[in-house]
Scaffold this motif. Structure first.
Motif, PDB file in Angstrom:
ATOM      1  N   LEU A   1       0.829  -1.212   0.000  1.00 53.51           N
ATOM      2  CA  LEU A   1       0.000   0.000   0.000  1.00 53.51           C
ATOM      3  C   LEU A   1       0.860   1.258   0.000  1.00 53.51           C
ATOM      4  O   LEU A   1       0.572   2.212  -0.735  1.00 53.51           O
ATOM      5  CB  LEU A   1      -0.930   0.025   1.217  1.00 53.51           C
ATOM      6  CG  LEU A   1      -2.209  -0.772   1.134  1.00 53.51           C
ATOM      7  CD1 LEU A   1      -2.993  -0.658   2.433  1.00 53.51           C
ATOM      8  CD2 LEU A   1      -3.058  -0.330  -0.029  1.00 53.51           C
TER       9      LEU A   1
ATOM     10  N   LEU B   1       0.628   4.079  -2.898  1.00 51.74           N
ATOM     11  CA  LEU B   1       0.248   5.448  -2.527  1.00 51.74           C
ATOM     12  C   LEU B   1       1.388   6.436  -2.774  1.00 51.74           C
ATOM     13  O   LEU B   1       1.144   7.580  -3.173  1.00 51.74           O
ATOM     14  CB  LEU B   1      -0.197   5.483  -1.069  1.00 51.74           C
ATOM     15  CG  LEU B   1      -1.527   4.759  -0.802  1.00 51.74           C
ATOM     16  CD1 LEU B   1      -1.702   4.467   0.677  1.00 51.74           C
ATOM     17  CD2 LEU B   1      -2.689   5.564  -1.340  1.00 51.74           C
ATOM     18  N   SER B   2       2.628   6.009  -2.568  1.00 50.93           N
ATOM     19  CA  SER B   2       3.777   6.889  -2.825  1.00 50.93           C
ATOM     20  C   SER B   2       3.947   7.173  -4.312  1.00 50.93           C
ATOM     21  O   SER B   2       4.263   8.301  -4.702  1.00 50.93           O
ATOM     22  CB  SER B   2       5.061   6.272  -2.256  1.00 50.93           C
ATOM     23  OG  SER B   2       4.991   6.213  -0.850  1.00 50.93           O
TER      24      SER B   2
ATOM     25  N   LEU C   1      -1.606  11.800  -0.121  1.00 45.19           N
ATOM     26  CA  LEU C   1      -1.264  10.427  -0.499  1.00 45.19           C
ATOM     27  C   LEU C   1      -0.016   9.943   0.231  1.00 45.19           C
ATOM     28  O   LEU C   1       0.047   8.786   0.669  1.00 45.19           O
ATOM     29  CB  LEU C   1      -1.095  10.324  -2.016  1.00 45.19           C
ATOM     30  CG  LEU C   1      -2.401  10.456  -2.807  1.00 45.19           C
ATOM     31  CD1 LEU C   1      -2.122  10.690  -4.290  1.00 45.19           C
ATOM     32  CD2 LEU C   1      -3.286   9.232  -2.599  1.00 45.19           C
TER      33      LEU C   1
ATOM     34  N   PHE D   1      -1.063   9.058   3.722  1.00 44.46           N
ATOM     35  CA  PHE D   1      -1.707   7.742   3.751  1.00 44.46           C
ATOM     36  C   PHE D   1      -0.673   6.622   3.616  1.00 44.46           C
ATOM     37  O   PHE D   1      -0.831   5.558   4.217  1.00 44.46           O
ATOM     38  CB  PHE D   1      -2.778   7.624   2.662  1.00 44.46           C
ATOM     39  CG  PHE D   1      -4.062   8.312   2.996  1.00 44.46           C
ATOM     40  CD1 PHE D   1      -4.832   7.917   4.082  1.00 44.46           C
ATOM     41  CD2 PHE D   1      -4.522   9.367   2.213  1.00 44.46           C
ATOM     42  CE1 PHE D   1      -6.034   8.543   4.390  1.00 44.46           C
ATOM     43  CE2 PHE D   1      -5.721  10.006   2.506  1.00 44.46           C
ATOM     44  CZ  PHE D   1      -6.479   9.599   3.603  1.00 44.46           C
ATOM     45  N   ALA D   2       0.369   6.857   2.826  1.00 42.57           N
ATOM     46  CA  ALA D   2       1.442   5.859   2.708  1.00 42.57           C
ATOM     47  C   ALA D   2       2.104   5.641   4.067  1.00 42.57           C
ATOM     48  O   ALA D   2       2.359   4.496   4.472  1.00 42.57           O
ATOM     49  CB  ALA D   2       2.470   6.301   1.666  1.00 42.57           C
TER      50      ALA D   2
ATOM     51  N   SER E   1      -0.155   3.659   6.315  1.00 41.99           N
ATOM     52  CA  SER E   1      -0.127   2.213   6.041  1.00 41.99           C
ATOM     53  C   SER E   1       1.083   1.562   6.697  1.00 41.99           C
ATOM     54  O   SER E   1       0.991   0.435   7.202  1.00 41.99           O
ATOM     55  CB  SER E   1      -0.167   1.932   4.535  1.00 41.99           C
ATOM     56  OG  SER E   1       1.052   2.231   3.917  1.00 41.99           O
TER      57      SER E   1
ATOM     58  N   PHE F   1     -11.400   5.618   1.221  1.00 40.20           N
ATOM     59  CA  PHE F   1     -10.998   5.025  -0.056  1.00 40.20           C
ATOM     60  C   PHE F   1     -12.105   4.145  -0.632  1.00 40.20           C
ATOM     61  O   PHE F   1     -12.408   4.234  -1.825  1.00 40.20           O
ATOM     62  CB  PHE F   1      -9.686   4.236   0.091  1.00 40.20           C
ATOM     63  CG  PHE F   1      -8.469   5.111   0.060  1.00 40.20           C
ATOM     64  CD1 PHE F   1      -7.941   5.555  -1.141  1.00 40.20           C
ATOM     65  CD2 PHE F   1      -7.843   5.494   1.231  1.00 40.20           C
ATOM     66  CE1 PHE F   1      -6.821   6.366  -1.183  1.00 40.20           C
ATOM     67  CE2 PHE F   1      -6.716   6.308   1.210  1.00 40.20           C
ATOM     68  CZ  PHE F   1      -6.210   6.746   0.001  1.00 40.20           C
TER      69      PHE F   1
ATOM     70  N   ILE G   1      -7.428  -0.397  -2.274  1.00 40.37           N
ATOM     71  CA  ILE G   1      -6.673   0.334  -1.253  1.00 40.37           C
ATOM     72  C   ILE G   1      -7.515   0.446   0.020  1.00 40.37           C
ATOM     73  O   ILE G   1      -7.011   0.231   1.131  1.00 40.37           O
ATOM     74  CB  ILE G   1      -6.242   1.721  -1.773  1.00 40.37           C
ATOM     75  CG1 ILE G   1      -5.166   1.576  -2.851  1.00 40.37           C
ATOM     76  CG2 ILE G   1      -5.733   2.607  -0.621  1.00 40.37           C
ATOM     77  CD1 ILE G   1      -4.850   2.856  -3.611  1.00 40.37           C
TER      78      ILE G   1
END
Length: 156
Positions: A10, A14-15, A64, A67-68, A71, A98, A134
């Motif tokens: 993930l 996301l990255s 984003l 969020f990375a 995770s 998401f 995701i």
């Protein structure tokens, strides 16, 4: 365990999405030939000819990347000095956000509101399914947290 691997997968996805949004913020038009084509691919708003502002693109990129990191926190690769319940709540909120966007993206009302091609076909085939996955990933990571699972009675 699956959670550490899932969290890294993930984070990578996301990255990459964050990096693309950052590049778009600085005027890079990859993978399109020009700004108008890119805007029609990734925004899809009726009659769009330009990408959103640098600020908007960089805000999405930063979100984003956040969020990375989340995770990685959920996968217990990164430790943060916050309540375990706050981490669990953030994971649940990410999962809902998401999955909500992914599901919304395939509803007829969404498609009527954003009629531009190629966004519509890309959203149907790629964006919404990936975003749903995701969201499911965040849900699984949140439920896999030892303290969360124990509270729900999933672990003895």
């Amino acid at each position: 365990m699956l959670a550490p691997t899932l969290s890294v997968v993930l984070a990578v996805i996301l990255s990459i999405a964050g990096l693309l949004h950052a590049l778009w913020g600085f005027g890079v038009t990859f993978p399109a030939a020009n700004e108008q084509q890119l805007a029609r691919m990734v925004v899809g708003k009726r009659g769009i000819t330009k990408m959103p502002s640098m600020t908007a693109c960089l805000f999405v990129a930063a979100s984003l990347f956040a969020f990375a990191i989340l995770s990685l926190v959920l996968g217990q690769h990164v430790q943060v000095p916050v309540s375990k319940w706050l981490v669990a709540a953030a994971g649940a909120a990410a999962a809902m956000a998401f999955m909500g966007r992914g599901i919304l993206g395939v509803l007829p009302a969404f498609e009527r509101a954003l009629p531009e091609q190629p966004f519509l076909s890309l959203n149907r085939r790629f964006y919404s399914p990936l975003i749903i996955l995701i969201g499911i990933g965040f849900a699984l990571l949140t439920l896999a947290l030892p303290y969360w699972s124990w509270r729900l009675g999933l672990l003895h």
